[in-house]
Scaffold this motif. Structure first.
Motif, PDB file in Angstrom:
ATOM      1  N   SER A  25      40.875   6.715  18.296  1.00 46.38           N
ATOM      2  CA  SER A  25      40.608   6.687  19.364  1.00 46.38           C
ATOM      3  C   SER A  25      41.239   4.776  19.320  1.00 46.38           C
ATOM      4  N   TYR A  26      42.331   4.558  20.346  1.00 44.69           N
ATOM      5  CA  TYR A  26      43.240   3.169  20.409  1.00 44.69           C
ATOM      6  C   TYR A  26      42.268   2.539  21.888  1.00 44.69           C
ATOM      7  N   LEU A  65      43.121  -0.358  24.160  1.00 44.38           N
ATOM      8  CA  LEU A  65      43.137  -1.996  24.446  1.00 44.38           C
ATOM      9  C   LEU A  65      42.935  -2.673  25.607  1.00 44.38           C
ATOM     10  N   PHE A 118      46.834  -0.269   9.946  1.00 50.16           N
ATOM     11  CA  PHE A 118      46.930  -0.422  11.553  1.00 50.16           C
ATOM     12  C   PHE A 118      47.376  -1.593  11.282  1.00 50.16           C
ATOM     13  N   VAL A 162      48.907   3.642  12.963  1.00 50.67           N
ATOM     14  CA  VAL A 162      47.819   3.841  12.730  1.00 50.67           C
ATOM     15  C   VAL A 162      48.245   4.560  11.746  1.00 50.67           C
ATOM     16  N   VAL A 180      43.905  -5.873  20.977  1.00 48.13           N
ATOM     17  CA  VAL A 180      44.670  -4.113  20.643  1.00 48.13           C
ATOM     18  C   VAL A 180      43.928  -3.614  19.405  1.00 48.13           C
ATOM     19  N   GLN A 181      42.819  -2.283  19.957  1.00 52.46           N
ATOM     20  CA  GLN A 181      41.697  -2.010  18.581  1.00 52.46           C
ATOM     21  C   GLN A 181      42.205  -0.765  18.462  1.00 52.46           C
ATOM     22  N   ALA A 182      41.989  -0.033  17.354  1.00 55.92           N
ATOM     23  CA  ALA A 182      41.770   0.996  16.935  1.00 55.92           C
ATOM     24  C   ALA A 182      40.324   1.829  15.992  1.00 55.92           C
ATOM     25  N   TYR A 201      40.621  -4.734  14.451  1.00 58.02           N
ATOM     26  CA  TYR A 201      42.357  -5.227  16.045  1.00 58.02           C
ATOM     27  C   TYR A 201      42.042  -6.549  15.885  1.00 58.02           C
ATOM     28  N   SER A 205      36.261  -0.471  14.444  1.00 63.86           N
ATOM     29  CA  SER A 205      37.039  -0.691  14.247  1.00 63.86           C
ATOM     30  C   SER A 205      37.911  -1.687  13.762  1.00 63.86           C
ATOM     31  N   SER A 223      52.343  -0.796  17.570  1.00 60.43           N
ATOM     32  CA  SER A 223      51.395  -0.503  17.378  1.00 60.43           C
ATOM     33  C   SER A 223      50.957   0.424  15.982  1.00 60.43           C
TER      34      SER A 223
END
Length: 456
Positions: A131-132, A134, A245, A118, A227-229, A88, A86, A116
């Motif tokens: 997926s994100y 959070l 992102f 992506v 916040v990660q994707a 972030y 990911s 955010s």
């Protein structure tokens, strides 16, 4: 068949020094815990093979993304995924990016403006979600496991997998339809699964968080820490890619406030509670409607007393025989506020007092994921004269259903339950008490129980 993004193990790896600090520039990451800082520290890309010992490599794009170039995963879909490669912004187990403004309290003035976006690419094979993730904590945590809430936003899934917990609702957020799943693994996990796959998403963080707060699974006093994707692969995963992102503030982008909500009305008013409902607002500024603020006044000044992502709200803890005024305003994903609605005036009922009055106090005997038992509800004649029958009313939270009641009869109208004494327990001498009980069901994961009992 579930997601289980467990970070407790990761904390131990950091403590022992096995989790490497972010490298300054690493075009390809194949180390289990390898990571790379990009764009002068604005974001971090992490390989993060936490659920398997199989090989995985990611090619880091310094412009703001990555591609999984190798993935030999073959995890059972009845267990955890192999990894969460990911990108972030924020703080994750002590590794913090620059300029994100995180951790940030969810009631801070700038939280509503956080956005955010992506873009993603998917291969034709493998078992995975896109997926994100959070993360929220009751404290401004920068290292270790967050213990508040984990919000996952699934843009896509392939294969026989599902989120933690069980499906509790379907909602429309950020212009799309999402299944809502809820579970708890030591912290609340709220997952939003898009009902049709998407390769991109641009949204206000508060659009989803406000929904989680409204369901009782998160709190405004908690802090957004990261916040990660990325992707959770169970089988394969090569070819999954984040093309771009971003995390930033939408302040200055959408300056158009939502429309004024419809005039509120009140129902089910007791001595300590009332339920408000109003017409929906609309938003044309592009950031999407995020929810509503409920404003209350007993004098000249209106103050915010709660929020809702639907067009209703139950205000509890009120004083008997007191007049309140309410207004509603809408807010969008950029933090813009609508004009306040028209005012509705509500006067609560008289509470139990002397001269034949009575009071009712309730005890929750037991509660589980989708139900509870309340007993006893103790009715006491606190007046100076005998009672010839009694009636107890209380508001029933939305989605709850009375499934059984003993030592009393009851009816339900709207959101109000009316309970009446039976022939054998209606006569109460001054100071005497009697009890009844009931069982109710509620939406899975909902933690509410009724409050605001009134006796007459």
């Amino acid at each position: 068949m579930r997601h289980a993004y467990i970070h407790l193990m990761l904390g131990a790896l950091f403590a022992t020094g096995l989790f490497a600090a972010p490298a300054q520039a690493a075009p390809v990451l194949c180390e289990k815990w390898g990571s790379a800082s990009i764009q002068n520290g604005r974001y971090i890309v992490q390989n993060n093979v936490w659920g398997a010992d199989t090989a995985q490599c990611v090619d880091v794009d310094q412009s703001g993304g990555f591609t999984i170039t190798q993935a030999a995963h073959d995890n059972s879909t009845s267990g955890a995924p192999a990894a969460y490669p990911s990108i972030y912004a924020g703080c994750h187990y002590g590794a913090c990016t620059t300029g994100s403004g995180l951790p940030m309290r969810a009631d801070a003035s700038g939280f509503g403006a956080l956005r955010s976006s992506v873009t993603m690419t998917y291969p034709g094979s493998g078992t995975y979600n896109a997926s994100y993730d959070l993360w929220f904590d009751p404290t401004p945590r920068t290292d270790g496991q967050n213990t508040g809430a984990e919000l996952m936003i699934w843009l896509n899934r392939q294969g026989d997998i599902q989120p933690i917990g069980s499906r509790v609702a379907t909602v429309t957020l950020a212009g799309s339809s999402w299944e809502v799943w809820y579970g708890n693994i030591g912290w609340n996990v709220i997952s939003y699964v898009r009902t049709s796959p998407a390769t991109s998403l641009d949204f206000a963080i508060d659009t989803f968080y406000a929904d989680a707060v409204g369901r009782g699974h998160a709190q405004r006093s908690w802090y957004l820490t990261s916040v990660q994707a990325g992707f959770e692969p169970w089988i394969g995963g090569a070819g999954l890619a984040v093309g771009s992102f971003s995390l930033g503030s939408s302040t200055g982008t959408d300056t158009t406030p939502p429309g004024t909500p419809g005039a509120p009305s009140a129902s089910g008013t007791t001595s300590t509670a009332t339920t408000l409902s109003w017409g929906a607002s609309t938003d044309s500024g592009g950031s999407g409607l995020a929810g509503y603020d409920i404003l209350r006044a007993t004098g000249d000044t209106f103050t915010r007393v709660g929020g809702s992502t639907t067009t209703s709200y139950t205000d509890t803890g009120l004083s008997p025989a007191t007049t309140y005024r309410y207004r509603v305003r809408a807010r969008d994903g950029a933090g813009n506020l609508s004009p306040e609605s028209a005012t509705v005036t509500v006067t609560t009922q008289q509470g139990g007092s002397g001269g034949g009055g009575c009071t009712a106090t309730a005890t929750t005997q037991t509660a589980w994921n989708n139900g509870y038992v309340v007993q006893p509800v103790t009715v006491t004649n606190d007046g100076a004269a005998p009672l010839d029958g009694w009636t107890v009313t209380f508001p029933l939270p939305s989605g709850h259903t009375i499934t059984g009641m003993w030592n009393a009869s009851h009816t339900v109208s709207g959101g109000t339950v009316t309970v009446r004494s039976l022939d054998h327990n209606g006569d109460l001498a001054p100071g005497a008490s009697v009890g009844f009980g009931y069982q109710a069901s509620r939406p899975s994961g909902n933690t509410q129980v009724p409050a605001g009992y009134t006796c007459a």
